[in-house]
Design a protein around this motif. Structure first.
Motif, PDB file in Angstrom:
ATOM      1  N   LEU A 139      14.155 111.143  16.671  1.00  0.00           N
ATOM      2  CA  LEU A 139      15.013 110.020  16.521  1.00  0.00           C
ATOM      3  C   LEU A 139      15.752 109.994  15.073  1.00  0.00           C
ATOM      4  CD1 LEU A 139      13.178 107.241  18.163  1.00  0.00           C
ATOM      5  CD2 LEU A 139      15.098 108.368  18.988  1.00  0.00           C
ATOM      6  N   ALA A 140      15.101 110.610  14.099  1.00  0.00           N
ATOM      7  CA  ALA A 140      15.487 110.321  12.771  1.00  0.00           C
ATOM      8  C   ALA A 140      16.776 111.570  12.729  1.00  0.00           C
ATOM      9  CB  ALA A 140      14.686 110.719  11.737  1.00  0.00           C
ATOM     10  N   ALA A 141      16.459 112.533  13.426  1.00  0.00           N
ATOM     11  CA  ALA A 141      17.399 113.475  13.208  1.00  0.00           C
ATOM     12  C   ALA A 141      18.777 113.046  14.221  1.00  0.00           C
ATOM     13  CB  ALA A 141      17.079 114.992  13.842  1.00  0.00           C
ATOM     14  N   SER A 151      17.647 102.729  14.056  1.00  0.00           N
ATOM     15  CA  SER A 151      16.362 102.370  13.568  1.00  0.00           C
ATOM     16  C   SER A 151      15.649 101.471  14.304  1.00  0.00           C
ATOM     17  CB  SER A 151      16.738 101.710  12.142  1.00  0.00           C
ATOM     18  OG  SER A 151      15.537 101.461  11.436  1.00  0.00           O
ATOM     19  N   SER A 152      16.143 100.449  14.665  1.00  0.00           N
ATOM     20  CA  SER A 152      15.263  99.577  15.746  1.00  0.00           C
ATOM     21  C   SER A 152      14.806 100.329  16.996  1.00  0.00           C
ATOM     22  CB  SER A 152      16.155  98.171  16.107  1.00  0.00           C
ATOM     23  OG  SER A 152      16.537  97.455  14.792  1.00  0.00           O
ATOM     24  N   LEU A 153      15.792 100.973  17.778  1.00  0.00           N
ATOM     25  CA  LEU A 153      15.580 101.649  18.649  1.00  0.00           C
ATOM     26  C   LEU A 153      14.223 102.731  18.400  1.00  0.00           C
ATOM     27  CD1 LEU A 153      16.009 102.796  21.507  1.00  0.00           C
ATOM     28  CD2 LEU A 153      17.528 104.285  20.801  1.00  0.00           C
ATOM     29  N   SER A 154      14.440 103.394  17.319  1.00  0.00           N
ATOM     30  CA  SER A 154      13.439 104.326  16.820  1.00  0.00           C
ATOM     31  C   SER A 154      12.046 103.620  16.888  1.00  0.00           C
ATOM     32  CB  SER A 154      13.550 104.880  15.370  1.00  0.00           C
ATOM     33  OG  SER A 154      12.490 105.665  15.116  1.00  0.00           O
ATOM     34  N   GLU A 155      12.074 102.409  16.076  1.00  0.00           N
ATOM     35  CA  GLU A 155      10.626 101.707  15.602  1.00  0.00           C
ATOM     36  C   GLU A 155      10.248 101.173  17.229  1.00  0.00           C
ATOM     37  OE1 GLU A 155      11.566  98.623  13.031  1.00  0.00           O
ATOM     38  OE2 GLU A 155      11.753  99.783  11.304  1.00  0.00           O
ATOM     39  N   ARG A 156      11.155 100.762  17.999  1.00  0.00           N
ATOM     40  CA  ARG A 156      10.825 100.087  19.348  1.00  0.00           C
ATOM     41  C   ARG A 156      10.048 101.417  19.962  1.00  0.00           C
ATOM     42  NH1 ARG A 156      15.066  97.844  19.853  1.00  0.00           N
ATOM     43  NH2 ARG A 156      16.021  99.157  21.674  1.00  0.00           N
TER      44      ARG A 156
END
Length: 386
Positions: free
Chosen positions: A247-249, A72-77
């Motif tokens: 990224l969510a997938a 999740s942090s990687l997706s947001e970053r």
């Protein structure tokens, strides 16, 4: 044979029974103590295995949470970095595009002014103001053109066409200074960076006969930049959405895989715990049986050793003593015999006492025998005389 005779001995039978009882009690007590110790050890091992399994499951669950949070942090970053990078790139591209568009706009304005100057000489020579006005109207077909004005060689204004309905013209009239409307428009446009003035002299055959001034608005460039910015922001949003979706997938797939691995690890840990507990129970049972058999074998060997020792050291000498006493009781009357047992124990003391008794009894018997012989002789003598 010695073992069997020892077991049949009435003297040693209570000893054997006592030893057997002692061995049985020893085995029972040892088994009870061993069972208690092994049971406590088994409980400790099961407790430790259960705690280790629970700790392992906790670590795996923590790893699952950390991986999910990391994704999740990687997706947001990545979304933030992508948006920041694209925004910076957009700013750079806007600057370059603005410079390019302004350059092309100014270049096209200069070219249009040169064109207007090229077609104007005959109309100026003929003082054909309607023709010049028509040129001005044709130039206004370009949306970037705000105004066009022709001047003669003396600086007199030849055309007066001005689209007062244009908001840009109204703004220039409100800000400008001068006596005429064109004076106000020109003064305001010269001081406004949003406008560009293309001034081209009219000099056919090298003689200057006038000048054309073309006013261009750079607001079209800003409009294009705003449209470009809007499209780019839409592209950024779409790209961010695609990245977020991808990224969510990926995170969902990774979470599913990690969940499956976690479930498998949980099952393995539970199976390992159950197998370890069964192995501990089997080992404890096997150890208990081995200890029981070892104690029983040790007890049997101890009984056999005690039996052999007692049979060899006690029964043999008691047999000699019994044989000597039976010889005396058989009536032979040989008081010169002695019991040949020499040992520093109770059996030796008994043999010494029997030998002492025989030594004291022997002179008495000899004296009685002598008296009996003398009495027999006297009786025989009396019988002869009578």
């Amino acid at each position: 044979m010695l073992l069997l005779s020892s077991l049949r001995s009435r003297l040693l039978r209570p000893v054997f029974l006592t030893l057997c009882a002692a061995v049985v009690v020893q085995v029972v007590v040892a088994l009870a103590l061993t069972r208690g110790t092994i049971g406590a050890l088994e409980q400790d091992l099961q407790k430790n295995l259960s705690e280790d399994a629970a700790r392992l499951l906790g670590e795996l669950q923590s790893a699952d949470v950390e991986v999910r949070n990391g994704l999740s942090s990687l997706s947001e970053r990545m979304q933030g970095d992508l948006a920041q990078g694209l925004t910076q790139r957009l700013t750079d591209e806007q600057m370059q595009l603005q410079n390019v568009l302004e350059h092309h706009l100014k270049q096209s304005g200069d070219d249009l002014a040169v064109l207007l100057a090229g077609v104007a000489p005959s109309a100026i020579w003929d003082n054909d103001v309607p023709a010049l006005t028509e040129f001005v109207r044709m130039a206004h077909q370009n949306p970037a053109v705000v105004f066009v004005v022709y001047f003669d060689a003396d600086g007199n204004q030849l055309t007066r066409h001005l689209n007062r309905k244009d908001p840009r013209v109204k703004a220039l009239l409100d800000k400008g200074e001068g006596r005429t409307a064109f004076d106000k428009v020109l003064s305001a446009a010269e001081n406004d960076p949003a406008f560009y003035l293309a001034k081209t002299p009219i000099n056919p055959k090298g003689a200057e006969i006038g000048q054309v001034i073309l006013g261009l608005s750079t607001s079209a460039v800003n409009t294009e930049l705003s449209a470009f910015n809007s499209r780019f922001q839409t592209l950024v949003a779409g790209t961010a959405s695609l990245v977020e979706t991808g990224l969510a997938a990926t995170a969902s797939d990774s979470a599913k895989i990690l969940g499956a691995r976690l479930t498998a690890a949980t099952e393995v840990a539970e199976a390992l715990d159950a197998n370890s507990q069964r192995a501990v129970k089997r080992s404890a049972t096997t150890l208990l049986w081995k200890i029981s058999l070892g104690l029983a074998a040790t007890g049997v060997l101890l009984l056999v050793a005690v039996t052999l020792v007692l049979g060899r050291q006690v029964l043999r000498r008691l047999g000699l003593l019994v044989a000597a006493l039976r010889g005396l009781s058989a009536g032979h009357g040989d008081l010169t015999q002695r019991v040949e047992i020499h040992s520093a124990d109770e059996v030796g003391d008994m043999a010494d006492a029997v030998n002492l008794f025989l030594a004291k009894l022997q002179p008495i018997v000899q004296e009685a025998r002598a008296i009996a012989v003398q009495t027999g002789a006297e009786i025989d003598a009396l019988g002869t005389r009578s």
